[in-house]
Write an enzyme that holds these catalytic residues in place. Structure first.
Site, PDB file in Angstrom:
ATOM      1  CE  LYS A 145      19.504 -35.314  -8.116  1.00 29.52           C
ATOM      2  NZ  LYS A 145      19.873 -33.925  -8.148  1.00 29.52           N
TER       3      LYS A 145
ATOM      4  NE  ARG B 217      22.179 -33.630  -2.342  1.00 26.84           N
ATOM      5  CZ  ARG B 217      21.510 -33.056  -3.341  1.00 26.84           C
ATOM      6  NH1 ARG B 217      20.636 -33.742  -4.041  1.00 26.84           N
ATOM      7  NH2 ARG B 217      21.705 -31.794  -3.639  1.00 26.84           N
TER       8      ARG B 217
ATOM      9  NE  ARG C  16      18.285 -27.395  -5.166  1.00 31.09           N
ATOM     10  CZ  ARG C  16      19.267 -27.540  -4.297  1.00 31.09           C
ATOM     11  NH1 ARG C  16      19.627 -26.546  -3.523  1.00 31.09           N
ATOM     12  NH2 ARG C  16      19.898 -28.692  -4.183  1.00 31.09           N
TER      13      ARG C  16
ATOM     14  CD  GLU D 127       5.345 -36.141  -7.149  1.00 25.26           C
ATOM     15  OE1 GLU D 127       4.165 -36.180  -6.771  1.00 25.26           O
ATOM     16  OE2 GLU D 127       6.280 -35.755  -6.416  1.00 25.26           O
TER      17      GLU D 127
ATOM     18  CG  PHE E 231       6.799 -31.758  -5.470  1.00 29.71           C
ATOM     19  CD1 PHE E 231       7.475 -31.782  -4.266  1.00 29.71           C
ATOM     20  CD2 PHE E 231       7.280 -30.942  -6.495  1.00 29.71           C
ATOM     21  CE1 PHE E 231       8.614 -31.008  -4.066  1.00 29.71           C
ATOM     22  CE2 PHE E 231       8.418 -30.162  -6.306  1.00 29.71           C
ATOM     23  CZ  PHE E 231       9.082 -30.188  -5.085  1.00 29.71           C
TER      24      PHE E 231
ATOM     25  CE  LYS F 199      15.279 -33.820 -10.625  1.00 25.93           C
ATOM     26  NZ  LYS F 199      15.508 -32.473 -11.113  1.00 25.93           N
TER      27      LYS F 199
ATOM     28  NE  ARG G  13      12.204 -28.198  -3.216  1.00 26.69           N
ATOM     29  CZ  ARG G  13      12.727 -29.328  -2.751  1.00 26.69           C
ATOM     30  NH1 ARG G  13      13.845 -29.796  -3.254  1.00 26.69           N
ATOM     31  NH2 ARG G  13      12.139 -29.982  -1.787  1.00 26.69           N
TER      32      ARG G  13
ATOM     33  CD  GLU H  87      10.876 -27.847 -10.187  1.00 27.19           C
ATOM     34  OE1 GLU H  87      10.913 -28.018  -8.952  1.00 27.19           O
ATOM     35  OE2 GLU H  87      11.885 -27.788 -10.893  1.00 27.19           O
TER      36      GLU H  87
HETATM   37  P1  ATP Z   1      18.564 -31.021  -9.825  1.00 25.74           P
HETATM   38  O1  ATP Z   1      19.674 -30.145 -10.286  1.00 25.74           O
HETATM   39  O2  ATP Z   1      18.650 -32.424 -10.330  1.00 25.74           O
HETATM   40  O3  ATP Z   1      17.212 -30.426 -10.013  1.00 25.74           O
HETATM   41  P2  ATP Z   1      18.802 -30.286  -7.046  1.00 25.74           P
HETATM   42  O4  ATP Z   1      20.126 -30.440  -6.386  1.00 25.74           O
HETATM   43  O5  ATP Z   1      18.326 -28.921  -7.356  1.00 25.74           O
HETATM   44  O6  ATP Z   1      18.774 -31.244  -8.302  1.00 25.74           O
HETATM   45  P3  ATP Z   1      17.504 -32.427  -5.757  1.00 25.74           P
HETATM   46  O7  ATP Z   1      16.838 -32.485  -4.457  1.00 25.74           O
HETATM   47  O8  ATP Z   1      18.751 -33.207  -5.907  1.00 25.74           O
HETATM   48  O9  ATP Z   1      17.715 -30.905  -6.110  1.00 25.74           O
HETATM   49  O10 ATP Z   1      16.511 -32.895  -6.884  1.00 25.74           O
HETATM   50  C1  ATP Z   1      15.171 -32.647  -6.748  1.00 25.74           C
HETATM   51  C2  ATP Z   1      14.800 -31.348  -7.446  1.00 25.74           C
HETATM   52  O11 ATP Z   1      13.912 -31.657  -8.494  1.00 25.74           O
HETATM   53  C3  ATP Z   1      14.038 -30.447  -6.522  1.00 25.74           C
HETATM   54  O12 ATP Z   1      14.883 -29.482  -5.949  1.00 25.74           O
HETATM   55  C4  ATP Z   1      12.960 -29.835  -7.372  1.00 25.74           C
HETATM   56  O13 ATP Z   1      13.342 -28.553  -7.808  1.00 25.74           O
HETATM   57  C5  ATP Z   1      12.887 -30.704  -8.597  1.00 25.74           C
HETATM   58  N1  ATP Z   1      11.611 -31.422  -8.742  1.00 25.74           N
HETATM   59  C6  ATP Z   1      10.863 -31.440  -9.859  1.00 25.74           C
HETATM   60  N2  ATP Z   1       9.789 -32.205  -9.712  1.00 25.74           N
HETATM   61  C7  ATP Z   1       9.843 -32.709  -8.468  1.00 25.74           C
HETATM   62  C8  ATP Z   1       9.009 -33.592  -7.725  1.00 25.74           C
HETATM   63  N3  ATP Z   1       7.917 -34.115  -8.255  1.00 25.74           N
HETATM   64  N4  ATP Z   1       9.377 -33.880  -6.460  1.00 25.74           N
HETATM   65  C9  ATP Z   1      10.504 -33.362  -5.921  1.00 25.74           C
HETATM   66  N5  ATP Z   1      11.321 -32.530  -6.568  1.00 25.74           N
HETATM   67  C10 ATP Z   1      11.012 -32.210  -7.837  1.00 25.74           C
END
Ligand code: ATP
Length: 611
Positions: free
Chosen positions: A442, A436, A289, A267, A359, A269, A274, A319
């Site tokens: 990712k 996590r 988030r 999917e 999502f 990103k 978030r 998002e």
């Molecule tokens: P990052 O800084 O890489 O965004 P993070 O620590 O905030 O990471 P992670 O769970 O590690 O969060 O990475 C997933 C993040 O990516 C989610 O918190 C969300 O904000 C974002 N995101 C964007 N598109 C998607 C998607 N299709 N599905 C899930 N998460 C997504």
């Protein structure tokens, strides 16, 4: 009297526990002190005790006011409560550095004096209880408007006057937000499961409840009053944020596929913020988030949900992404940061419009979807959303080989996304709230590449503007020169960087070059402009980086079969009237720049590995 028949707890009991906890750094001992405290705590106030331990009156996402007591007011309250001049409090604060300690010391001195003069220990006031302190602090937090300063001061100094020296110390520290003596949520959950949950083996149930309902006070109360079985039955509730599921990270497509069991859902990103969106009837909440309530920052998102969500009760996740209304292209996360800096939300909405890409679905019409596999959640999400230009479902593809994954990755990057999130689709691929794990991986680049040089590109087409740019041109299709074939190969669509004046003058500037059909020396990929322009005008452009792209003709098949080169987040810098089209940056130069970029990335990676 047994604790279960009581409905309040002397504040001194809580303070004694805090004092003991402050003297240890061992988590086991801390837990033991907490268990001792919870055993004395009547279930009716266990939520309040939990909030005190966490140093908050309520979870911050409730949006309820904060205490709003500045240090100056606190100093005044201390001085009033012990009847000494403010200057003395300030002086002692300078020396001790902790107003809590100062309050304790001054109260002790006062007691001593009272004892010496009058022969009794406590001069006035009743014994404080958890409820009394909690309710007083709540009243302080809710006092607003004219005269609220006096109200706050009166309640506070009254509270401190009635407090014992030690109690005063902790009240002051609580108000200053300096209470947390290392008591984390995890330790509190340990203690709760031991005290009320039948032992440490039920800790996962407590944690699950907390993940589904990010309010430890409420979880503690349900557990204490109704037992562990009640926690088992906890399901998401609209208005109470769910702790978000997080992704692991890998950078090798084969490894990613392996981890998710050979096939998965890849999917986009999206590079935005978030958002966990809750809706019941006409009410909508948006949580970040970090579970802050950010509803007021996105009034348009609230209206999208009301308009395009068919279910009247649901919790969905997505998002929020900034976009350019003229080109409809997505913009990077930084745009949202600019938006947040605007004080007037209506200005912010106008200048930084957003779209939402959903999502996941966690709850709908009384059904808890967090325990259901991803595919089922996705199906339901699709069913309850009427997609529109501003509220969409995240773009995904079911994949089962690394090549597919890589191709889709390129598409994501080109669409302004950060990469992909690859999600497991097997039967156990539930929504792991608060964790996590490997069900989501990712796939983004673990390096930073920057386009250092600008390029000079030729205008070969134009797009009509939308939104504010309606009736004008909103973006240009730009090309590099290929001297070998003597053609202009499309590279990117530029919609950013133009001043209002540039946009105003654009029709005039382009007019004499507009042609009805594609000029013969222009080669494009799948992206075609609204209006074709004879190659004549050159503009200087910069972007974030050079990327592979299936949609543009520049250097097609040279670096990679099926892919050309493009520029991510391109920005117009200025016209280059001093250059003719054949003096523009060539396709070969872009290939070189791309290769240099790869080398820089490789060495950055190496440096990272060596570090
Ligand atoms: P990052 O800084 O890489 O965004 P993070 O620590 O905030 O990471 P992670 O769970 O590690 O969060 O990475 C997933 C993040 O990516 C989610 O918190 C969300 O904000 C974002 N995101 C964007 N598109 C998607 C998607 N299709 N599905 C899930 N998460 C997504």
């Amino acid at each position: 009297m047994s604790s279960s028949t009581q409905s309040d707890l002397p504040f001194s009991v809580l303070v004694e526990a805090l004092e003991k906890i402050s003297m240890t750094s061992s988590r086991i001992q801390m837990t033991a002190h907490l268990v001792e405290l919870f055993k004395k705590t009547p279930p009716a106030v266990v939520d309040k005790v939990t909030y005190f331990l966490l140093g908050e009156l309520w979870p911050s996402w409730t949006g309820l006011p904060e205490l709003g007591v500045a240090e100056k007011m606190l100093i005044k309250a201390v001085s009033l409560s012990v009847n000494v001049p403010e200057s003395k409090v300030e002086e002692q604060l300078k020396a001790a550095g902790d107003l809590g300690l100062v309050a304790e010391k001054l109260k002790l001195e006062k007691e001593h004096l009272g004892k010496g003069l009058l022969g009794f220990v406590k001069t006035v006031g009743e014994q404080l209880t958890v409820l009394r302190v909690y309710n007083s602090l709540t009243r302080i937090a809710h006092a607003t408007g004219e005269g609220s300063r006096d109200v706050k001061l009166k309640i506070l100094s009254g509270l401190l006057a009635d407090a014992s020296p030690r109690e005063a110390k902790y009240i002051v520290r609580f108000i200053e937000g300096k209470l947390r003596a290392g008591i984390g949520e995890a330790t509190i959950m340990d203690a709760l499961s031991i005290t009320y949950g039948g032992g440490a083996q039920n800790r996962p149930l407590v944690e699950r409840a907390f993940n589904l309902r990010a309010d430890l006070g409420t979880v503690a109360k349900v557990l204490a009053e109704q037992g562990i079985d009640a926690l088992r039955k906890i399901k998401p509730q609209v208005g109470y944020p769910i702790r978000p599921m997080l992704a692991e990270r890998l950078s090798d497509p084969e490894e990613i596929l392996d981890k998710v069991g050979g096939k998965g859902l890849a999917e986009f990103k999206y590079d935005g913020e978030r958002a966990q969106i809750h809706r019941i009837g006409e009410r909508v909440w948006i949580f970040s988030r970090r579970l802050e309530n950010i509803t007021h920052q996105y009034p348009e998102v609230v209206s999208y949900i009301l308009k395009y969500m068919k279910s009247r009760e649901a919790i969905v996740e997505g998002e929020i992404v900034a976009f350019d209304p003229d080109t409809m292209e997505l913009k990077p996360f930084q745009e949202l940061m600019h938006r947040k800096r605007k004080h007037d939300v209506h200005v912010a909405m106008r200048e930084y419009p957003v779209k939402v890409f959903l999502f996941d679905l966690l709850y709908a019409n009384e059904v808890d979807y967090t325990s259901k596999p991803l595919i089922e959640r996705k199906e339901k999400l699709k069913e309850i959303i009427d997609e529109s230009e501003v509220l969409k479902l995240a773009e995904y593809l079911l994949i089962d080989n690394p090549r597919m994954l890589d191709e889709f990755f390129l598409k994501a990057i080109e669409s302004g996304c950060e990469g992909l999130v690859v999600k497991a689709i097997h039967g156990n691929a539930i929504y792991q709230a608060g964790a996590r794990g490997w069900l989501w991986i990712k796939y983004k680049r673990d390096y930073k590449s920057e386009m250092i040089d600008t390029v000079d590109l030729v205008v070969v087409g134009a797009f009509y503007g939308r939104g504010r740019r309606g009736g004008k041109y909103g973006a240009l299709l730009m090309a590099a020169y290929n001297p070998e074939l003597d053609v202009f190969e499309s590279v990117c669509k530029v919609g950013s960087g133009f001043s209002d004046e540039d946009l105003e003058k654009m029709p005039e500037v382009l007019r004499q070059y507009v042609v009805p059909n594609k000029p013969p020396r222009v080669v494009v990929g799948s992206i075609e402009p609204d209006v074709w322009i004879e190659p004549a005008l050159v503009a200087e452009v910069i972007g974030a980086e050079i990327t592979l792209s299936p949609n543009h003709a520049c250097a097609m098949n040279i670096v990679k079969p099926g892919a050309g080169l493009s520029i991510r987040f391109p920005r117009f810098i200025r016209w280059r009237p001093d250059k003719g089209p054949s003096e523009a940056t060539t396709s070969d130069e872009l290939v070189e720049m791309y290769k240099r970029q790869l080398k820089a990335i490789a060495s950055e990676r190496k440096a990272l590995e060596e570090a």
